[in-house]
Design an enzyme around this catalytic site. Structure first.
Site, mmCIF file in Angstrom:
data_model
loop_
_atom_site.group_PDB
_atom_site.id
_atom_site.type_symbol
_atom_site.label_atom_id
_atom_site.label_comp_id
_atom_site.label_asym_id
_atom_site.label_seq_id
_atom_site.Cartn_x
_atom_site.Cartn_y
_atom_site.Cartn_z
ATOM 1 C CG ASP A 16 8.786 -7.217 -7.377
ATOM 2 O OD1 ASP A 16 8.104 -6.358 -7.966
ATOM 3 O OD2 ASP A 16 8.328 -7.940 -6.469
ATOM 4 C CB ALA A 57 1.965 0.749 4.466
ATOM 5 C CG ASN A 58 4.638 0.423 -0.143
ATOM 6 O OD1 ASN A 58 4.509 -0.500 0.654
ATOM 7 N ND2 ASN A 58 4.269 0.325 -1.409
ATOM 8 C CG ASP A 89 5.063 3.771 -2.973
ATOM 9 O OD1 ASP A 89 4.592 4.831 -3.425
ATOM 10 O OD2 ASP A 89 4.453 2.689 -3.002
ATOM 11 N N GLY A 134 0.856 -1.182 0.000
ATOM 12 C CA GLY A 134 0.000 0.000 0.000
ATOM 13 C C GLY A 134 0.885 1.223 0.000
ATOM 14 C CE LYS A 135 1.555 5.596 -4.839
ATOM 15 N NZ LYS A 135 2.767 4.968 -5.386
#
Length: 299
Positions: free
Chosen positions: A238, A41-42, A244, A38-39
């Protein structure tokens, strides 16, 4: 300076595929990883691991995913305020990743979209002038506007990442001090690229503009003066969370040095992002506390 990151948090399920699924097709895939993302949280985790005092305010729903998120974030060096929304599902993401490191992401937003202003605004109650308010595009337009407005009234520095894109974002720029966008977002929101896109955002009230340009590095525009920073070579496996990581590291670098965003902040961010893309997963791929310390110590 204290950073208040208000945004989404999700459980990330990564699936390895050789090609993107198409309509009506069934394809094979392999389990990649299960992590927290999630952006919101990141960005909060990267800033906290950098040593910047950070509070994450994020909505969750009910069920096992909410418990997993709480347990995982308890291990991070940040203050975590999870707003529990009754009758809602905790958000999660399905991330398809190819062997070349490129990914496609589907994220649910039941919790993020239903975080009401009255549930989010109290989180800024202890914020002081000069603190950071960091937001992304996952919350509703109403809540995002209310938070940016309250942060501005409190004299905070507002940083906004307009992703995912929403039609209402064009109305928010007068409330934004710092904008982080990738090339596609900049084109969609301004109809321009590079320095022209930055100039368009400056004209709408944004003080500092950062454009991330993938392999072409990044551009920082401050008051019409642009600085470009090259990308750091990396073996990408990845790319989830790379943007972020970049935003969180850049903001933390400048805040910890007591300065506005500058070229060094973007260099630090590029080095942090290069580490993230070289690993699989989300939070587990971000630079550790020790790695961030080493990156930020570099001139």
């Amino acid at each position: 300076m204290h950073a208040y990151v208000i945004g989404n948090v999700a459980v990330d399920e990564t699936v390895r595929v050789d090609q993107w699924p198409t309509a009506g097709a069934s394809i094979f895939g392999g389990h990649g990883s299960t992590d927290i993302g999630g952006k919101g949280a990141n960005q909060a985790v990267v800033m906290a691991r950098s040593g910047l005092p950070t509070t994450l305010i994020a909505p969750v729903g009910e069920g096992f995913r909410a418990r997993s998120i709480a347990e995982r974030l308890a291990a991070e060096p940040l203050e975590c305020r999870l707003v529990r929304l009754a009758g809602r599902a905790t958000d999660f993401s399905i991330i398809f990743t190819r062997p070349d490191g490129e990914n496609a992401i589907v994220t649910t937003t039941d919790a993020a979209q239903n975080l009401a202003p009255e549930d989010a605004l109290p989180a800024l109650g202890q914020a002081r002038p000069g603190d950071l308010a960091v937001l992304q595009g996952n919350l509703s337009g109403e809540t995002t506007r209310a938070l940016l407005g309250e942060a501005r009234r409190r004299g905070m520095v507002t940083a906004f990442n307009p992703s995912p894109l929403r039609p209402c974002f064009g109305e928010l720029w007068p409330l934004v001090d710092i904008a982080f966008l990738n090339a596609g977002e900049a084109l969609a929101l301004t109809g321009a690229s590079g320095e022209a896109a930055a100039a368009a955002l400056h004209a709408r009230g944004v003080r500092d503009v950062v454009l991330t340009l993938g392999a072409d590095g990044a551009l920082l525009s401050r008051g019409g003066v642009a600085v470009r920073v090259a990308a750091i070579s990396a073996n990408a496996v990845d790319t989830t969370g790379a943007g972020d990581t970049f935003m969180g590291a850049a903001l933390a670098s400048a805040a910890l040095r007591g300065t506005r965003l500058d070229e060094l902040a973007l260099v630090h961010a590029a080095r942090a992002s290069a580490l993230t893309v070289s690993r699989k997963g989300t939070l587990g791929a971000f630079p550790s506390i020790g790695e961030m310390s080493a990156i930020l110590a570099q001139a």
